[in-house]
Structure formats: C-alpha cells, structure tokens
Design a protein around this motif. Structure first.
Motif, PDB file in Angstrom:
ATOM      1  N   MET A   1      33.267  75.812  79.870  1.00 22.37           N
ATOM      2  CA  MET A   1      32.656  76.083  78.551  1.00 22.37           C
ATOM      3  C   MET A   1      31.144  75.867  78.625  1.00 22.37           C
ATOM      4  SD  MET A   1      34.025  74.824  74.823  1.00 22.37           S
ATOM      5  CE  MET A   1      34.350  73.164  75.309  1.00 22.37           C
ATOM      6  N   LYS A   2      30.430  76.613  77.822  1.00 24.15           N
ATOM      7  CA  LYS A   2      28.967  76.477  77.766  1.00 24.15           C
ATOM      8  C   LYS A   2      28.570  75.032  77.418  1.00 24.15           C
ATOM      9  CE  LYS A   2      25.061  77.604  74.867  1.00 24.15           C
ATOM     10  NZ  LYS A   2      24.619  76.215  74.779  1.00 24.15           N
ATOM     11  N   LYS A   3      27.479  74.580  78.010  1.00 20.77           N
ATOM     12  CA  LYS A   3      27.032  73.205  77.744  1.00 20.77           C
ATOM     13  C   LYS A   3      26.392  73.080  76.361  1.00 20.77           C
ATOM     14  CE  LYS A   3      26.357  71.746  82.433  1.00 20.77           C
ATOM     15  NZ  LYS A   3      25.469  71.959  83.562  1.00 20.77           N
ATOM     16  N   PHE A   4      26.633  71.933  75.736  1.00 22.32           N
ATOM     17  CA  PHE A   4      25.941  71.627  74.479  1.00 22.32           C
ATOM     18  C   PHE A   4      25.841  70.119  74.349  1.00 22.32           C
ATOM     19  CE2 PHE A   4      30.466  72.587  73.617  1.00 22.32           C
ATOM     20  CZ  PHE A   4      30.899  71.322  73.257  1.00 22.32           C
TER      21      PHE A   4
ATOM     22  N   ILE B   1      35.265  75.782  68.559  1.00 20.05           N
ATOM     23  CA  ILE B   1      35.493  75.659  70.006  1.00 20.05           C
ATOM     24  C   ILE B   1      36.067  76.960  70.575  1.00 20.05           C
ATOM     25  CG2 ILE B   1      36.738  74.388  71.821  1.00 20.05           C
ATOM     26  CD1 ILE B   1      34.518  72.724  70.606  1.00 20.05           C
ATOM     27  N   VAL B   2      36.979  77.575  69.815  1.00 20.54           N
ATOM     28  CA  VAL B   2      37.521  78.857  70.278  1.00 20.54           C
ATOM     29  C   VAL B   2      36.381  79.862  70.433  1.00 20.54           C
ATOM     30  CG1 VAL B   2      39.018  80.805  69.662  1.00 20.54           C
ATOM     31  CG2 VAL B   2      39.838  78.471  69.326  1.00 20.54           C
TER      32      VAL B   2
ATOM     33  N   LYS C   1      34.225  79.121  73.459  1.00 22.69           N
ATOM     34  CA  LYS C   1      34.918  79.532  74.684  1.00 22.69           C
ATOM     35  C   LYS C   1      34.873  81.047  74.870  1.00 22.69           C
ATOM     36  CE  LYS C   1      38.232  75.850  75.519  1.00 22.69           C
ATOM     37  NZ  LYS C   1      39.639  75.600  75.882  1.00 22.69           N
TER      38      LYS C   1
ATOM     39  N   GLN D   1      49.741  70.754  65.748  1.00 23.43           N
ATOM     40  CA  GLN D   1      48.566  70.391  66.540  1.00 23.43           C
ATOM     41  C   GLN D   1      47.279  70.876  65.875  1.00 23.43           C
ATOM     42  OE1 GLN D   1      51.464  71.760  67.641  1.00 23.43           O
ATOM     43  NE2 GLN D   1      51.641  71.686  69.850  1.00 23.43           N
ATOM     44  N   ILE D   2      47.316  72.082  65.317  1.00 25.71           N
ATOM     45  CA  ILE D   2      46.134  72.623  64.617  1.00 25.71           C
ATOM     46  C   ILE D   2      45.909  71.833  63.331  1.00 25.71           C
ATOM     47  CG2 ILE D   2      45.249  74.642  63.339  1.00 25.71           C
ATOM     48  CD1 ILE D   2      45.066  75.125  66.325  1.00 25.71           C
TER      49      ILE D   2
END
Ligand SMILES: Cc1cc2nc3c(=O)[nH]c(=O)nc-3n(C[C@H](O)[C@H](O)[C@H](O)COP(=O)(O)OP(=O)(O)OC[C@H]3O[C@@H](n4cnc5c(N)ncnc54)[C@H](O)[C@@H]3O)c2cc1C
Ligand code: FES
Ligand code: FES
Lengths: 292, 170
Positions: free
Chosen positions: A1-4, A36-37, A40, A105-106
């Motif tokens: 995943m992209k860094k943040f 987050i989805v 991603k 879970q969601i």
C-alpha cells in the motif's frame, strides 16, 4: 500500500488544525472501510491520514431524556447501533438497516458518519435517518453548523462539508406517539452486497391507531442522492391507512423515484420494486405499531 | 512514518516498531511470519483475513497496524494449545467436514470464535449472520454451520466423526 503518515488527534480542534496545515494532502479516516480500500485501489493517495477514532466525544450514543432527542456520534459503528437495545426497540428502521451493512467484521469498524460522508446513493445508513428527520451537526474552521440530513447530499459522492470540516453528530428529533418504522435493503443477498434498492418507511398514527399524522418515505439507489418520496408521504397524511392506501402510496413513490438502469438492475424493475417495497414496509410499520 | 506499538498477540506481549501504512494482515504475515491468517481479496469482501481485536472480529486487510497499540489480538495460531491439542472449534471443523481446501478456515473459525465468546448458544440464524462476511468456495457452507453448531450443542465434548449431514429444518 502507498505510504502515508497516520495522525491520531485527541480532539476535533486538533484534528481540524492538522487538516488545515496539510491541506489537500490530508484525509480524515474513521473506520477506514472505504478509505483503505480506495488507497489500495489507487483511487486515493493521501500523504496524511488523520484518524478520528480516538476523539471520544465523537463516539457517544445516547437518548437525551429531557429533550427526547437521540444523539448518534459520527464515530459510532454500525455494530454499536446493531447491538443497542434502544435502537432495536425505539428506532427499528435504523436497526433493520445497520444489521445488514457489510458483515460483522465491517460493522465492527465502519462508522455511521463515514457512511453519510461517503454520500453514495446506496448508503444504507442514510435512508432510515432521513425517514427519522435526522439533522447532521458538523464542525470546522467556521465553527459549529447544522443541517437537515436530506440537504447534506449534493450528488453521488458529494456532500456539503467543506475542507477540514468534521461531521460530529447525527440528531434525531423525538418520535411522535404510535410510530412504526421499517427498512429493507433489497438485493440478491442482504449481507455483503450493495442494494438494488433501499426503502425506509415511517408512519405515525393518531390515537385511533388508524389515521396517519405523519409519513416519511426514504429511498436509496432511486436517485443520484438518497431521496424522500414526498408526494406519497403527502398522500398518506390524514388518511386511514390500510393495505390499499399503502399500495397507492407505493405507486406514487414509484412515479416519483428517479431510478436508472445499472449493472445491478434495470430501471423498470427498480420502479416496480419501489412500489412493492413501499407498500410492504408501510404494512410492516402498522404491524410494529400494533406490537408497541 | 514509523511508530512504536505494544500489544498482546495470542496472549504474548509484543513491543515493536511498525510503519504507518502497514495493515494488521501485513504485520502478521510478513513481519511476524504468522501465515495462518490468509489474504483473499484484500478489500473486506471475503473474510479470509479475519482476526479478533479486543472482542471484535475484524478484517485485518483493512485494519491499520498503527491502531493495535494497547489492544489484544487473537489469530488462528492462538487457538490450539502449546502441545498441539486442537481447540474444540478446530476439532469440530475437521470432524464435521467444515474444512476442505482450508483457505477460508482460519477466518471462518475466528469469526465463529468471536460469536461464541459473546453467545455460547447461538441459533442457526445467528451463526449464519455471524459468518456472512466469510466466503468459502469449497464446502457449500452447510458443514461449516454444522461445525459451529456441534460445538454449541455438545458443550465442546464428544464430537464424533460425521461424514456428511444435511441441514436440519428448524
Ligand atoms: C466489504 C464491504 C461491504 C460494505 N457494505 C456496505 C453496505 O452494505 N451498505 C453500505 O451502506 N455501505 C457498505 N460499505 C461501505 C462502507 O463500509 C460504509 O459506508 C461505512 O459506513 C463507511 O464508514 P467508515 O467509518 O469505514 O468510513 P471511512 O472509510 O473511514 O471514511 C469514509 C469517508 O468519510 C470521511 N469521513 C469519515 N468520517 C468522517 C467524519 N466524521 N467527518 C468528516 N469526514 C469523515 C473520510 O475522509 C472518507 O472520505 C461496505 C464496504 C466494504 C468494504
Ligand atoms: S482478505 Fe480481508 S476480507 Fe478478503
Ligand atoms: S474450505 Fe476451501 S474455501 Fe472454504
């Protein structure tokens, strides 16, 4: 995943000043089931994620006994609403809706505020709250503001919040006596699917338990934003409600809806189903009023 | 950015440095080498990555590692005893045909565990509701529901090998 970089403010003021200082490179995150989805998938690429999860003033759920108003903090999860006996008994329309959002879970992480801010036409949390005449409270550099939820949505994925503003709370005015309410998420399967349609109805009856003093019909996936079927509501108001009246209200609501063809279903079928489901939810309201 | 986190993992206290953009799933599999938790979709749809955080089943593929600080995490690796004795739920899945290829099993079992922690005698409907976010491409679900039910109705003991059962009508 992209860094943040993940920032964890403890108050809304701190969150807002973080957001102001990082501007467009910052994004608020609540449960993250949408953010987050999207990160991603590469649809979002914030350098700073500002978490609202640790601001305790935002995750309260309470009925104010003096005013009769229900206060739902924006960070309250669908799971908290599902498990609340207050919501199940007094606001069954909301219980019906949150119970079928995603999965356990969601629901354990996804928030009602995130659901509204997303502003998708299918947001399951929005329709029952619209039928309950909810207001949204938000806070930002301009201070505290408030608006009717129905006016919060501007288009698919668009709402009235301006930069750095935080949705803080949803308030529901006191219910009239003899009120019943119900919501159905209609699709191939309730769990883990976006609905083909979401239909919520609320009816308040006179002391005679026949005449309707207030009707609310909320429709999801029936227009670019969550909508109310106001002509059908007006039709019901003042009438003695029975099955024929509920059917007619369904037909009127179907005409008012602005359904479209999509991969999940074609417009004519959606329109037919608005009519069927408005009737069905109307009758469910009557049943629930009888059981009060 | 890096940060220090402290958490309980299957009862063991862990202190470590994590990166802000790591998911809990990444932390478990790639950093801690715990391969029990699976990645199916990576987007909340399949439940293969389910773990328990505090008391809640969550999708570890969407849960940020930065959020586990001070929390208690349970994964499939924490269920069996150290001598290898299976947890009753694991045993029941094996004996009732709840496992075929096994890819969904860690997630299924963790979802079932979260349910049973709260409600020791769930109805079939409650079991289905609790497992709705876990996809299985092999079993057809009936044996999975049976596996969970067997643990509830027999009180963890005396589960026998049952090759095939159809769902009982309520
Ligand atoms: C597998 C899966 C199934 C799903 N099923 C359903 C479903 O059945 N029905 C449904 O309606 N939705 C569903 N969703 C969509 C989503 O989970 C929900 O809309 C959820 O409520 C979003 O909440 P969140 O807290 O996770 O939002 P986040 O992802 O944290 O945030 C969503 C957006 O809102 C902003 N935001 C969040 N909180 C605030 C706040 N308080 N103030 C200002 N901005 C804020 C964020 O910046 C972001 O833009 C599903 C999602 C997944 C992944
Ligand atoms: S991998 Fe997390 S839900 Fe599929
Ligand atoms: S056993 Fe193969 S996916 Fe469930």
């Amino acid at each position: 995943m992209k860094k943040f970089t993940y920032l964890i403010p403890k108050s809304t003021d701190e969150a807002i000043s973080m957001h102001e200082s990082h501007g467009k490179r910052a994004k608020y995150i609540a449960g993250g089931t949408d953010v987050i989805v999207k990160i991603k998938e590469g649809k979002l690429s914030p350098d700073y994620l500002i978490s609202l999860k640790h601001i305790t003033s935002l995750n309260q759920l309470a009925l104010n006994k003096e005013t009769g108003k229900l206060h739902i903090g924006a960070l309250v999860t669908h799971g908290m609403l599902e498990e609340s006996s207050l919501i199940r008994t007094q606001y069954p329309i909301l219980h019906d809706a949150v119970t079928n959002i995603g999965s356990v879970q969601i629901r354990n992480v996804a928030t009602i505020g995130g659901n509204l801010v997303n502003a998708v036409p299918s947001a399951d949390g929005a329709i029952p709250l619209i039928a309950l005449d909810a207001k949204v409270e938000f806070y930002g550099p301009k201070g505290e503001q408030s608006e009717d939820l129905i006016r919060f949505f501007l288009g698919p994925g668009q709402n009235i919040l301006e930069r750095s503003e935080i949705l803080t709370e949803i308030t529901v005015p006191p219910l009239l006596p003899n009120t019943g309410s119900a919501y159905i998420k209609f699709g191939r399967r309730a769990a883990m699917e976006l609905p083909l349609l979401g239909v919520g109805v609320l009816l308040s009856l006179d002391e005679d338990l026949k005449h309707c003093v207030k009707a609310r019909i909320g429709l999801g996936v029936a227009a670019p934003t969550p909508m109310r079927a106001m002509e059908a509501e007006q039709f019901l108001t003042g009438k003695a409600i029975d099955e024929d009246m509920a059917s007619e209200a369904g037909r009127i609501a179907a005409k008012e809806s602005r359904v479209r063809d999509s991969i999940r279903g074609v417009a004519w079928y959606r329109r037919e189903m608005v009519s069927v489901l408005v009737k069905r939810m109307g009758l469910m309201c009557l049943e629930r009023i009888r059981d009060l | 950015m890096e940060r220090d986190v402290k958490f309980l993992l299957n009862g063991n206290e862990i202190k470590m440095k994590i990166k802000d953009h790591w998911t809990l799933l990444y932390l478990l599999r790639e950093e801690l080498d715990l391969m029990g938790t699976k990645e199916g979709c990576g987007s909340g749809e399949c439940g293969a990555c389910t773990v328990i955080v505090n008391k809640d089943a969550v999708n570890s593929c969407l849960y940020l590692a930065a959020e586990i600080d001070g929390k208690e995490i349970q994964t499939i690796e924490g269920l069996a005893s150290s001598d290898g004795t299976l947890h009753p739920l694991q045993k029941s899945f094996v004996e009732n045909g709840g496992i075929q290829c096994g890819f969904c099993s860690p997630g299924m079992i963790m979802s079932a565990k979260a349910l049973l922690n709260e409600n020791q005698n769930p109805t079939t409907e409650e079991i289905k509701h609790a497992l709705a976010g876990n996809i299985c491409r092999c079993t057809g679900y009936i044996q999975i529901i049976d596996s969970v039910r067997a643990v509830t109705s027999t009180g963890n003991e005396g589960i026998e090998v049952v090759a095939w059962k159809t769902e009982e009508k309520p």
